[in-house]
Write a protein that holds these residues in place. Structure first.
Motif, PDB file in Angstrom:
ATOM      1  N   MET A 133       0.774  -1.393   0.096  1.00 18.57           N
ATOM      2  CA  MET A 133      -0.032  -0.063  -0.133  1.00 18.57           C
ATOM      3  C   MET A 133       0.973   1.182   0.046  1.00 18.57           C
ATOM      4  O   MET A 133       0.311   2.357  -0.441  1.00 18.57           O
ATOM      5  N   GLN A 134       2.103   1.166   0.303  1.00 12.55           N
ATOM      6  CA  GLN A 134       2.781   2.335   0.494  1.00 12.55           C
ATOM      7  C   GLN A 134       3.764   2.693  -0.797  1.00 12.55           C
ATOM      8  O   GLN A 134       4.687   3.608  -0.852  1.00 12.55           O
ATOM      9  N   ASP A 135       3.519   1.620  -1.858  1.00 12.95           N
ATOM     10  CA  ASP A 135       4.275   1.947  -3.211  1.00 12.95           C
ATOM     11  C   ASP A 135       3.466   3.021  -3.793  1.00 12.95           C
ATOM     12  O   ASP A 135       2.653   2.598  -4.605  1.00 12.95           O
ATOM     13  N   ASP A 136       3.912   4.300  -3.803  1.00  7.55           N
ATOM     14  CA  ASP A 136       3.482   5.264  -4.638  1.00  7.55           C
ATOM     15  C   ASP A 136       2.074   5.346  -4.762  1.00  7.55           C
ATOM     16  O   ASP A 136       1.507   5.376  -5.766  1.00  7.55           O
ATOM     17  N   PRO A 137       1.358   5.648  -3.465  1.00  5.59           N
ATOM     18  CA  PRO A 137       0.002   5.883  -3.699  1.00  5.59           C
ATOM     19  C   PRO A 137      -0.617   7.105  -4.364  1.00  5.59           C
ATOM     20  O   PRO A 137       0.181   8.097  -4.308  1.00  5.59           O
ATOM     21  N   ARG A 138      -1.472   7.033  -5.050  1.00 10.70           N
ATOM     22  CA  ARG A 138      -2.244   8.299  -5.696  1.00 10.70           C
ATOM     23  C   ARG A 138      -3.549   8.423  -5.633  1.00 10.70           C
ATOM     24  O   ARG A 138      -4.333   7.593  -5.769  1.00 10.70           O
ATOM     25  N   TYR A 139      -4.086   9.723  -5.707  1.00 10.05           N
ATOM     26  CA  TYR A 139      -5.737  10.067  -5.369  1.00 10.05           C
ATOM     27  C   TYR A 139      -5.735  11.301  -6.457  1.00 10.05           C
ATOM     28  O   TYR A 139      -4.640  11.866  -6.785  1.00 10.05           O
ATOM     29  N   VAL A 158     -24.941  -1.065   5.432  1.00 11.78           N
ATOM     30  CA  VAL A 158     -26.367  -0.887   5.824  1.00 11.78           C
ATOM     31  C   VAL A 158     -27.277  -1.623   4.752  1.00 11.78           C
ATOM     32  O   VAL A 158     -28.293  -2.329   5.543  1.00 11.78           O
ATOM     33  N   GLN A 159     -26.789  -1.914   3.698  1.00 11.13           N
ATOM     34  CA  GLN A 159     -27.676  -2.713   2.792  1.00 11.13           C
ATOM     35  C   GLN A 159     -27.514  -3.981   3.346  1.00 11.13           C
ATOM     36  O   GLN A 159     -28.465  -5.015   3.299  1.00 11.13           O
ATOM     37  N   ALA A 160     -26.385  -4.547   3.826  1.00 10.52           N
ATOM     38  CA  ALA A 160     -26.275  -5.782   4.410  1.00 10.52           C
ATOM     39  C   ALA A 160     -26.954  -6.147   5.672  1.00 10.52           C
ATOM     40  O   ALA A 160     -27.020  -7.091   6.309  1.00 10.52           O
ATOM     41  N   GLY A 161     -27.688  -4.982   6.476  1.00  6.59           N
ATOM     42  CA  GLY A 161     -28.337  -5.136   7.757  1.00  6.59           C
ATOM     43  C   GLY A 161     -27.541  -4.447   8.767  1.00  6.59           C
ATOM     44  O   GLY A 161     -28.040  -4.471   9.999  1.00  6.59           O
ATOM     45  N   VAL A 162     -26.412  -3.817   8.654  1.00 11.71           N
ATOM     46  CA  VAL A 162     -25.716  -3.276   9.801  1.00 11.71           C
ATOM     47  C   VAL A 162     -26.554  -1.713  10.095  1.00 11.71           C
ATOM     48  O   VAL A 162     -26.938  -1.125   9.131  1.00 11.71           O
ATOM     49  N   ALA A 163     -27.042  -1.993  11.342  1.00 11.38           N
ATOM     50  CA  ALA A 163     -27.723  -0.425  11.785  1.00 11.38           C
ATOM     51  C   ALA A 163     -26.746   0.604  11.526  1.00 11.38           C
ATOM     52  O   ALA A 163     -25.538   0.705  11.925  1.00 11.38           O
ATOM     53  N   GLU A 164     -26.915   1.821  10.950  1.00  7.54           N
ATOM     54  CA  GLU A 164     -26.045   3.062  10.555  1.00  7.54           C
ATOM     55  C   GLU A 164     -25.714   3.504  12.084  1.00  7.54           C
ATOM     56  O   GLU A 164     -24.462   3.716  11.893  1.00  7.54           O
ATOM     57  N   GLU A 165     -26.453   3.422  13.112  1.00  3.16           N
ATOM     58  CA  GLU A 165     -25.834   3.846  14.306  1.00  3.16           C
ATOM     59  C   GLU A 165     -24.711   3.131  14.920  1.00  3.16           C
ATOM     60  O   GLU A 165     -24.344   3.479  15.855  1.00  3.16           O
ATOM     61  N   ARG A 166     -24.534   2.007  14.301  1.00  4.17           N
ATOM     62  CA  ARG A 166     -23.454   1.262  14.876  1.00  4.17           C
ATOM     63  C   ARG A 166     -22.147   1.425  14.191  1.00  4.17           C
ATOM     64  O   ARG A 166     -21.005   0.629  14.416  1.00  4.17           O
ATOM     65  N   ILE A 167     -22.074   2.355  13.119  1.00  7.84           N
ATOM     66  CA  ILE A 167     -21.216   2.233  12.189  1.00  7.84           C
ATOM     67  C   ILE A 167     -20.378   3.658  12.612  1.00  7.84           C
ATOM     68  O   ILE A 167     -20.571   4.605  12.951  1.00  7.84           O
ATOM     69  N   LEU A 168     -18.848   3.210  12.782  1.00  4.89           N
ATOM     70  CA  LEU A 168     -17.677   4.433  13.129  1.00  4.89           C
ATOM     71  C   LEU A 168     -16.933   4.256  11.673  1.00  4.89           C
ATOM     72  O   LEU A 168     -16.817   3.319  11.006  1.00  4.89           O
ATOM     73  N   LEU A 169     -16.381   5.542  11.274  1.00  2.52           N
ATOM     74  CA  LEU A 169     -15.775   5.735  10.076  1.00  2.52           C
ATOM     75  C   LEU A 169     -14.269   6.128  10.556  1.00  2.52           C
ATOM     76  O   LEU A 169     -13.902   6.948  11.368  1.00  2.52           O
ATOM     77  N   ASP A 170     -13.196   5.652   9.587  1.00  4.09           N
ATOM     78  CA  ASP A 170     -11.944   6.087   9.886  1.00  4.09           C
ATOM     79  C   ASP A 170     -11.226   6.240   8.438  1.00  4.09           C
ATOM     80  O   ASP A 170     -11.155   5.377   7.542  1.00  4.09           O
ATOM     81  N   PRO A 171     -10.430   7.380   8.512  1.00  8.23           N
ATOM     82  CA  PRO A 171      -9.822   7.725   7.168  1.00  8.23           C
ATOM     83  C   PRO A 171      -8.501   6.733   7.000  1.00  8.23           C
ATOM     84  O   PRO A 171      -7.996   6.769   5.945  1.00  8.23           O
ATOM     85  N   GLY A 172      -8.187   5.992   7.856  1.00  6.28           N
ATOM     86  CA  GLY A 172      -7.078   5.220   7.529  1.00  6.28           C
ATOM     87  C   GLY A 172      -5.695   5.946   7.531  1.00  6.28           C
ATOM     88  O   GLY A 172      -4.875   5.600   6.383  1.00  6.28           O
ATOM     89  N   ILE A 173      -5.212   6.694   8.303  1.00  2.00           N
ATOM     90  CA  ILE A 173      -4.141   7.475   8.355  1.00  2.00           C
ATOM     91  C   ILE A 173      -2.751   6.350   8.171  1.00  2.00           C
ATOM     92  O   ILE A 173      -2.740   5.193   8.895  1.00  2.00           O
ATOM     93  N   GLY A 174      -1.841   6.532   6.885  1.00  2.00           N
ATOM     94  CA  GLY A 174      -0.835   5.543   6.719  1.00  2.00           C
ATOM     95  C   GLY A 174      -1.202   4.492   5.906  1.00  2.00           C
ATOM     96  O   GLY A 174      -0.156   3.623   5.519  1.00  2.00           O
ATOM     97  N   PHE A 175      -2.432   4.386   5.541  1.00  2.02           N
ATOM     98  CA  PHE A 175      -2.629   3.047   4.838  1.00  2.02           C
ATOM     99  C   PHE A 175      -3.283   3.519   3.462  1.00  2.02           C
ATOM    100  O   PHE A 175      -4.062   3.689   2.829  1.00  2.02           O
ATOM    101  N   GLY A 176      -1.981   3.226   2.646  1.00  2.00           N
ATOM    102  CA  GLY A 176      -1.910   3.666   1.206  1.00  2.00           C
ATOM    103  C   GLY A 176      -1.947   5.306   1.226  1.00  2.00           C
ATOM    104  O   GLY A 176      -2.505   5.832   0.334  1.00  2.00           O
ATOM    105  N   LYS A 177      -0.906   5.663   1.877  1.00  2.00           N
ATOM    106  CA  LYS A 177      -1.222   7.351   1.956  1.00  2.00           C
ATOM    107  C   LYS A 177       0.578   7.951   2.231  1.00  2.00           C
ATOM    108  O   LYS A 177       1.105   7.160   2.911  1.00  2.00           O
TER     109      LYS A 177
END
Ligand code: HH2
Length: 275
Positions: A133-139, A158-177
């Motif tokens: 992932m750290q080999d020349d990531p581009r956006y 959510v489509q798979a049935g996970v309640a939205e209020e159960r979800i946390l989001l993470d931009p993934g610092i250092g993961f392909g960046k």
């Protein structure tokens, strides 16, 4: 969120807590320091890390999840895994959050498992896979791209049935960046927060912090950068701070939150963003 790495090869603490008793003791220490959640992981995601099989990963994490769930029942146990079978057994052993760095793309059935269990989940952005992932990531625009990805993965969950209020989001610092990508994500974190779910931030001891501070080589030298980035993330609306060094980061966050005054409330012993 305190990190409990039960691995021989994690980038900053590999081998320190491979013994279950040592890992449990470390988790208890992080709770003493103020962690509200413990994130237990049995496979390193650092660039170049060797993949771990299901049985090996289970052998590492299960005794630790069980031991911590028993010893600190008020603390949420998170399982840091991309494997459905590991998540399933960890949930049965007392975990209640699945932290999947592939955001449910790694193992078929992970979303359905989380949906059926009613657990919380953290969906993280990663470009590529850990080995390369750290080999020349581009956006195009890193913030727009990460935001679109997280929005799409949240929709899929959510489509798979996970309640939205159960979800946390993470931009993934250092993961392909690159360092610049990480800095842009931190500077414009409120755009990710605008997706409407609590944002997790994981900068702890990551190598870009050492490079920015003049090339200090050791992960143990990166605490000042860890604190700086977590405080900035708090100010921009992050709610969960995934760190190795709970006590100093907690103190910094408490002072920063007090300084931000009315934009913050205290809930159930943890500091929660209100932006
Ligand atoms: N970072 C790491 C692992 N898991 N999960 C989330 N949600 N966010 C992160 O930023 C994140 C994560 C890498 O850190 P660490 O666990 O200390 O290292 P390793 O993967 O080498 O065990």
């Amino acid at each position: 969120m305190g990190i409990v790495n039960v691995t021989p090869d994690s980038f900053s603490d590999g081998g320190l807590y491979l013994d279950p008793e040592a890992a449990i003791a470390h988790g208890l220490e992080l709770v003493e320091q103020g962690a509200a959640t413990l994130d237990v992981g049995g496979e390193s995601t650092r660039p170049g890390a060797d993949p771990v099989g299901v049985e090996e990963e289970l052998a590492r994490v299960l005794p630790v999840v069980e031991g911590l769930a028993e010893r600190v029942p008020g603390v949420q146990i998170s399982i840091d895994t991309a494997k459905r079978d590991v998540a399933e057994r960890a949930l049965a052993a007392g975990a209640s959050l699945v932290n999947d760095v592939t955001a449910f793309r790694g193992d078929p059935g992970m979303a359905e498992l989380v949906a059926a269990s009613g657990a919380d989940c953290c969906l993280m952005h990663m470009l590529g896979e850990p080995r390369t992932m750290q080999d020349d990531p581009r956006y195009g625009d890193v913030v727009d791209d990460v935001k679109a990805f997280l929005s799409e993965r949240m929709e899929a969950a959510v489509q798979a049935g996970v309640a939205e209020e159960r979800i946390l989001l993470d931009p993934g610092i250092g993961f392909g960046k690159t360092a610049e990508h990480n800095l842009q994500l931190l500077a414009r974190l409120e755009e990710i927060v605008a997706l409407g779910r609590p944002v997790v931030i994981g900068t702890s001891r990551k190598s870009f912090l050492g490079r920015l501070a003049g090339g200090r080589p050791g992960p143990e030298d990166r605490l000042p950068g860890t604190i700086a980035t977590n405080v900035m993330a708090l100010e921009r609306g992050a709610e969960v701070f995934r760190v190795h060094d709970v006590a100093p980061v907690r103190d910094a966050l408490v002072v920063a939150a007090a300084t931000l005054g009315g934009r913050w409330t205290k809930r159930a012993g943890e500091t929660t963003a209100r932006t």
